[in-house]
Design an enzyme around this catalytic site. Structure first.
Site, mmCIF file in Angstrom:
data_model
loop_
_atom_site.group_PDB
_atom_site.id
_atom_site.type_symbol
_atom_site.label_atom_id
_atom_site.label_comp_id
_atom_site.label_asym_id
_atom_site.label_seq_id
_atom_site.Cartn_x
_atom_site.Cartn_y
_atom_site.Cartn_z
ATOM 1 C CD GLU A 54 -2.271 -1.169 2.930
ATOM 2 O OE1 GLU A 54 -2.129 -0.173 3.676
ATOM 3 O OE2 GLU A 54 -2.849 -2.203 3.268
ATOM 4 C CB CYS A 76 16.360 46.808 8.227
ATOM 5 S SG CYS A 76 15.073 46.696 6.969
ATOM 6 C CB CYS A 134 10.925 49.522 7.759
ATOM 7 S SG CYS A 134 11.667 48.248 6.742
ATOM 8 C CB CYS A 186 14.662 51.127 6.959
ATOM 9 S SG CYS A 186 14.572 50.080 8.418
ATOM 10 C CE1 TYR A 209 -3.103 3.016 8.697
ATOM 11 C CE2 TYR A 209 -3.118 4.742 7.039
ATOM 12 C CZ TYR A 209 -2.831 4.310 8.320
ATOM 13 O OH TYR A 209 -2.284 5.180 9.226
ATOM 14 C CG ASP A 215 3.913 12.594 4.907
ATOM 15 O OD1 ASP A 215 3.908 12.338 6.127
ATOM 16 O OD2 ASP A 215 4.728 13.370 4.368
HETATM 17 S S1 IVH Z 1 -0.509 0.299 8.934
HETATM 18 C C1 IVH Z 1 0.182 -1.606 13.110
HETATM 19 N N1 IVH Z 1 -0.681 1.390 6.560
HETATM 20 O O1 IVH Z 1 2.577 5.205 9.143
HETATM 21 C C2 IVH Z 1 0.397 -0.908 11.820
HETATM 22 N N2 IVH Z 1 0.187 2.721 8.326
HETATM 23 O O2 IVH Z 1 5.073 4.590 10.523
HETATM 24 C C3 IVH Z 1 -0.626 0.109 11.557
HETATM 25 N N3 IVH Z 1 0.739 5.013 7.672
HETATM 26 O O3 IVH Z 1 1.278 5.115 12.395
HETATM 27 C C4 IVH Z 1 -0.250 1.025 10.495
HETATM 28 N N4 IVH Z 1 0.125 4.824 5.578
HETATM 29 O O4 IVH Z 1 0.139 6.645 10.672
HETATM 30 C C5 IVH Z 1 -0.309 1.561 7.834
HETATM 31 N N5 IVH Z 1 -0.939 2.218 4.402
HETATM 32 C C6 IVH Z 1 -0.582 2.398 5.688
HETATM 33 C C7 IVH Z 1 -0.080 3.631 6.159
HETATM 34 C C8 IVH Z 1 0.313 3.750 7.488
HETATM 35 C C9 IVH Z 1 0.611 5.640 6.509
HETATM 36 C C10 IVH Z 1 1.283 5.647 8.900
HETATM 37 C C11 IVH Z 1 0.494 5.378 10.147
HETATM 38 C C12 IVH Z 1 1.457 4.710 11.088
HETATM 39 C C13 IVH Z 1 2.768 5.133 10.525
HETATM 40 C C14 IVH Z 1 3.836 4.131 10.896
#
Ligand code: IVH
Length: 700
Positions: free
Chosen positions: A108, A401, A425, A404, A220, A112
């Site tokens: 997956e 600055c 300024c 000024c 997810y 971010d």
């Molecule tokens: S699974 C127990 N899937 O990355 C595992 N996390 O570095 C549960 N994150 O805390 C997380 N995309 O905030 C999972 N496709 C994805 C994700 C994902 C982003 C984040 C999530 C997690 C952090 C871990």
């Protein structure tokens, strides 16, 4: 009857919301959607007995301030093992296969944003909690309800009575750009990247602010005691059927080569995604094998995150220039030898402040690394010392600055240098005037940046109060102006004395006091005098005002020059007081209006006028309405209905005359009090999550 209609509207709105925000495939126009929403809002307002926290109307949020409760997670929110290296990733796969044999992986995107855990009970969203420290987080349910892609009620069938689903709250680039542009214009600090903006927004205290910021949520991972699935893939497929937004960009991979290919594809393709990602997450698909693999103290052993390297380029730092903002803040900017980075040519990068420059020991002539993470403005992250010219000397930060030449100052706790010469300024003065005349502030038309510079350079304005002494004869002879524009400008300046207090307060340009804070301050203190007399303790009592903002307000009003300007603005007749709910007059008090059709000003402005003069806006023609203000192209149905109900129909001119004269129109008696349109936020009952110990082994 009413109840069925309310339910039907909720069902319809949920459906179309899902088509729009989850499936990206709307079936009806925004107009039709709004019409249904307004009808539901009206019915709910008229029938508070049918209030429901999962109603689509709850998505507009509330101005009430939330205190976030800390809630213990039923299942801890773990993090993931991280790696930047394919070798380490291959080791991960080898380790898994040693323990459980060859198996399938789900790959997956790693989104971010900021992690969230949603609890659904009997198919309804009951709680949304941030990750916090992994064991307990903040209850941000009211805020999450405003995110359109989060289902408030589930569709389909087969969902467990109680389960959690986890995912990421994201801010798409488009929302991020819009938000930062707004903040920049308000002189508020910018969010460095969409992740910070998403996290910051989620912790906003007024959910109505969250509702406007365009957050999104991708899910997810499911968690529950008895989930009816044997694999991750299946669980997410079902989650999608229940109405959750689950990414399309997932794949089942059978071996390291397929995983590598997925990563290679997205390392490039992610650039065209509308939201930020920072890697790929690789998870064992089979739940039985997951249980067998178990957890370390911090993370599951059945998943790993491969992080993309930030995109970097090496180029020469030609020179450093310094920008002076309207608050006097100095920002060093790197002028670079143009270089291609992530598809765009980068010529400039921010160097943030003196400390940052010293830390990296950046010197003009250096070869520097430029990075474009999720950040808006590229930044310099390092220097290639091996390529440093032999005659290079440490960079000496400016002490005065650049415009000024006043000695710069540092404020405690702030990394930036400031030019303290507020009243002398040029860029600060011009910046303040431009802020003051903005549409969202005093809305003075006909004055752009060039004209303001012209006025300043010709000695006609030095501060915002000078605007009110301007005369058309002084403006007309200036280049590019002429008599007509001069008169328009003067008229617009004069009209600005009617702008409500909250916008005047915003226009003053007090540091950190953006549009929303100004509104809260105006609501709380009601007059400029009260704000000026408030102590630090009293200031922080206003919603959304923290100590930093309070100090900035105190500092602003301690300044003698500012006080003089305010005195002059007062004499010029600006609104320094909010009457009942910031009223411009009471001409429409106790009367309800529906505004429909097109007018010489926008419908929003018409509605604002109604509110400013004490009237109330309703969304649909009903027995509670006193006046229908009819614009061009208003639908004939509305007119017919209004006539049938004996509602007085006004043209725009008649309406405006009524505002001016306050003349008592001949209509039926004012309608009975109707509860306000937004139902009060409901408190979610205490849940088991508060007391029970997290059970690590029961993630699935
Ligand atoms: S699974 C127990 N899937 O990355 C595992 N996390 O570095 C549960 N994150 O805390 C997380 N995309 O905030 C999972 N496709 C994805 C994700 C994902 C982003 C984040 C999530 C997690 C952090 C871990």
């Amino acid at each position: 009857m009413i109840r069925e209609r309310i339910e039907e509207l909720r069902r319809q709105l949920d459906y179309h919301n899902h088509r729009y925000y989850v499936e990206n495939a709307p079936e009806i126009s925004d107009f039709e959607f709004d019409a249904m929403m307004h009808e539901l809002q009206r019915l709910e307002a008229e029938h508070p007995e049918y209030a429901d926290p999962t109603s689509p109307t709850m998505r507009v949020g509330s101005d009430l301030c939330a205190e976030f409760r800390t809630v213990r997670h039923r299942y801890p929110m773990l993090s993931l093992g991280n790696t930047y290296s394919t070798d380490e990733l291959h080791e991960f796969i080898e380790r898994i296969e040693r323990e459980v044999g060859p198996t399938d992986y789900v790959c997956e995107l790693k989104f971010d944003g900021t992690a969230i855990s949603l609890t659904y009970e009997h198919g309804r969203l009951t709680q949304a909690v941030t990750r916090g420290d992994g064991v307990a987080g903040d209850d941000v349910t009211a805020n999450v309800r405003t995110i359109r892609s989060v289902p408030l009620r589930l569709r389909g069938e087969g969902w467990p009575e109680l389960f959690e689903i986890r995912g990421e709250i994201l801010m798409p680039y488009a929302s991020f750009d819009r938000l930062n542009a707004e903040r920049e214009a308000n002189g508020e600090p910018l969010f460095a990247n969409p992740r910070n903006a998403a996290a910051g927004t989620l912790k906003q205290q007024a959910s109505s602010v969250v509702a406007r910021r365009g957050l999104d949520c991708t899910l997810y991972q499911l968690a529950g005691d008895q989930l009816p699935f044997t694999s991750h893939w299946e669980s997410l497929r079902k989650a999608r059927e229940w109405g959750f937004k689950v990414s399309e960009h997932m794949r089942i991979c059978h071996n390291a080569a397929e995983i590598d290919a997925f990563i290679a594809h997205w390392d490039e393709a992610r650039r065209s995604l509308p939201f930020p990602t920072d890697g790929v997450v690789i998870k064992v698909n089979d739940f039985a094998l997951r249980r067998q693999l178990g957890f370390t103290a911090k993370a599951p052993k059945w998943a790993v995150a491969y992080k993309f390297k930030a995109e970097q380029a090496l180029t020469r730092l030609e020179s450093v220039s310094f920008q002076v903002g309207r608050t006097g803040a100095i920002t060093p900017v790197a002028n670079l030898d143009p270089v291609l980075l992530a598809g765009t040519t980068v010529r400039r990068a921010t160097l943030h402040n003196a400390e940052q420059m010293a830390l990296l020991d950046i010197r003009p002539g250096d070869m520097v690394y430029v990075e474009k993470g999720g950040e808006i403005i590229p930044k310099i992250t390092g220097v290639e010392l091996a390529k440093r010219p032999a005659d290079s000397r440490p960079f000496e930060y400016i002490t005065h600055c650049p415009v000024c030449h006043t000695p710069l100052v540092r404020y405690e706790g702030e990394a930036k240098h400031y030019c303290p010469n507020q009243s002398g300024c040029r860029p600060q003065i011009i910046g303040r005037i431009l802020h003051f005349i903005r549409r969202k502030a005093l809305d003075i038309e006909g004055l752009g940046e060039e004209t303001v510079e012209l006025l300043y350079d010709n000695g006609l304005v030095h501060d915002i109060a000078d605007l009110y002494d301007l005369k058309a004869e002084q403006l007309a002879p200036l280049p590019r102006l002429g008599e007509k524009s001069a008169e328009n400008i003067i008229r617009s300046i004069r009209r600005s004395t009617e702008v409500p207090f909250r916008r005047v307060l915003f226009g003053l340009g007090i540091r950190f006091v953006g549009e929303t804070t100004a509104k809260y301050l105006a609501d709380h203190f009601r007059s400029l005098e009260a704000v000026m007399q408030a102590s630090r303790e009293e200031l922080v009592e206003a919603d959304e005002v923290g100590e930093k903002i309070a100090d900035a307000i105190l500092e602003y009003f301690t300044d003698a020059e500012n006080r003089r300007i305010i005195e002059r603005l007062h004499r010029a007749g600006l609104q320094f007081e909010a009457s009942a709910r910031e009223l411009a007059s009471e001409a429409l008090a106790g009367r309800s209006f529906v505004v429909s059709g097109r007018f010489s000003r926008s419908r929003e402005e018409m509605k604002e006028l109604i509110e400013q003069h004490g009237g109330r806006n309703l969304s649909a023609v009903s027995g509670n309405v006193d006046f229908l203000v009819a614009g061009e192209k208003m639908g004939p149905e509305k007119r017919k209905k209004a006539e049938k109900l004996g509602i007085r129909i006004l043209s725009e001119e008649e309406f405006l005359r009524m505002l001016e004269t306050g003349a008592e129109p001949q209509v039926k008696a004012p309608a009975a009090e109707v509860p306000s349109a937004a139902p009060a936020q409901q408190t979610i009952g205490e849940s088991a999550a508060d007391t029970s110990e997290p059970r690590q082994g029961e993630l699935f």
